[in-house]
Design a protein around this motif. Structure first.
Motif, PDB file in Angstrom:
ATOM      1  N   THR A 113      35.397  41.006  34.859  1.00 53.98           N
ATOM      2  CA  THR A 113      35.638  40.097  35.993  1.00 53.98           C
ATOM      3  C   THR A 113      36.991  39.415  35.846  1.00 53.98           C
ATOM      4  O   THR A 113      37.764  39.325  36.816  1.00 53.98           O
ATOM      5  CB  THR A 113      34.521  39.046  36.072  1.00 53.98           C
ATOM      6  N   TRP A 114      37.277  38.905  34.658  1.00 48.94           N
ATOM      7  CA  TRP A 114      38.550  38.220  34.435  1.00 48.94           C
ATOM      8  C   TRP A 114      39.726  39.178  34.604  1.00 48.94           C
ATOM      9  O   TRP A 114      40.802  38.770  35.048  1.00 48.94           O
ATOM     10  CB  TRP A 114      38.566  37.596  33.043  1.00 48.94           C
ATOM     11  N   ASN A 141      41.653  31.658  36.407  1.00 50.44           N
ATOM     12  CA  ASN A 141      42.766  30.758  36.719  1.00 50.44           C
ATOM     13  C   ASN A 141      42.642  29.437  35.972  1.00 50.44           C
ATOM     14  O   ASN A 141      43.642  28.867  35.514  1.00 50.44           O
ATOM     15  CB  ASN A 141      42.823  30.490  38.226  1.00 50.44           C
ATOM     16  N   GLU A 186      33.439  30.432  34.451  1.00 59.14           N
ATOM     17  CA  GLU A 186      34.733  29.838  34.772  1.00 59.14           C
ATOM     18  C   GLU A 186      35.707  30.898  35.295  1.00 59.14           C
ATOM     19  O   GLU A 186      35.834  31.978  34.720  1.00 59.14           O
ATOM     20  CB  GLU A 186      35.305  29.173  33.521  1.00 59.14           C
ATOM     21  N   HIS A 187      36.375  30.574  36.399  1.00 60.27           N
ATOM     22  CA  HIS A 187      37.382  31.492  36.947  1.00 60.27           C
ATOM     23  C   HIS A 187      38.548  31.561  35.959  1.00 60.27           C
ATOM     24  O   HIS A 187      38.912  30.567  35.332  1.00 60.27           O
ATOM     25  CB  HIS A 187      37.873  30.998  38.307  1.00 60.27           C
ATOM     26  N   GLN A 240      40.361  39.345  38.239  1.00 64.88           N
ATOM     27  CA  GLN A 240      40.890  38.083  38.750  1.00 64.88           C
ATOM     28  C   GLN A 240      42.353  37.865  38.368  1.00 64.88           C
ATOM     29  O   GLN A 240      43.115  37.264  39.133  1.00 64.88           O
ATOM     30  CB  GLN A 240      40.058  36.919  38.195  1.00 64.88           C
TER      31      GLN A 240
END
Length: 222
Positions: A201-202, A5, A2-3, A205
């Motif tokens: 990764t998060w 955002n 899951e992104h 992002q």
């Protein structure tokens, strides 16, 4: 995966963005600021987390001035001088929470901090030099060289003093497992590394620090 955002938007829907940003605010100190924290404050923080583990946190916080007194301000060099007489005195000191194994761990952990900090100019400098994209490696290194500092004890102690880290709270752990971010136990090296990769990764992002990401995930769960 899951992104971030989507995670953030879900947390905002539950709490409102203004309130959420207030709830997740987690100061992260610079390398220079971390390096400037004296070893006794690190040992105090790790010991507080150790005693809070499996106990009522508020009780430990309320008693902490007595812990500071009983352990001579957590000066690591003084902790190395604790002999059987001193340990017996501590185990009979009603002003602190008496737990023989945890009390006996303090001088061991004092030695760990002195050893790890020796080539860096202090334990804070050692922490500051550790790569942020491998915070689980820092937890494991500390656990390997210490006594009773496994689980979430090291992450909570590090975060308390401003080191950037996430924490495997119940909500965060549930999210990581339920969403398939990890397919191994979070206590295992594989599970920790999978979680670290996701948090890295998060972080890219969102621009948030690891502590803020960790808290956002927790607040995204209804």
């Amino acid at each position: 995966m899951e992104h971030f955002n989507s995670i953030f938007e879900r947390a905002c829907a539950r709490h409102g963005e203004t309130m959420l940003r207030r709830l997740i605010a987690t100061p992260a100190l610079s390398a220079a600021e971390l390096a400037a924290i004296p070893d006794d404050r690190w040992l105090s923080s790790f010991t507080m987390s150790l005693f809070q583990s499996g106990f009522v946190w508020k009780v430990i916080r309320d008693k902490w001035p007595d812990f500071e007194r009983a352990f001579f301000g957590f000066d690591p060099n003084k902790m190395l001088l604790l002999d059987e007489h001193h340990l017996e005195r501590l185990n009979n000191d009603a002003s602190i929470v008496r737990h023989a194994k945890k009390i006996a761990a303090v001088p061991v952990n004092a030695q760990m901090m002195l050893d790890l900090g020796r080539d860096h100019g202090g334990f804070g400098a050692f922490v500051a030099a550790w790569p942020k994209d491998d915070v689980v490696g820092l937890w494991q290194h500390i656990r390997k060289h210490s006594k009773l500092l496994g689980g979430n004890i090291a992450p909570y102690a590090l975060r308390r003093l401003g080191a950037e880290t996430f924490v495997f709270t119940g909500d965060v752990s549930a999210y990581l497992q339920h969403h398939g971010v990890v397919d191994a136990a979070l206590s295992s090296k594989k599970g920790m590394n999978q979680a670290q990769a996701a948090f890295n990764t998060w972080r890219e992002q969102s621009g948030l620090n690891l502590g803020e990401i960790s808290k956002t995930i927790a607040f995204s769960i209804g």
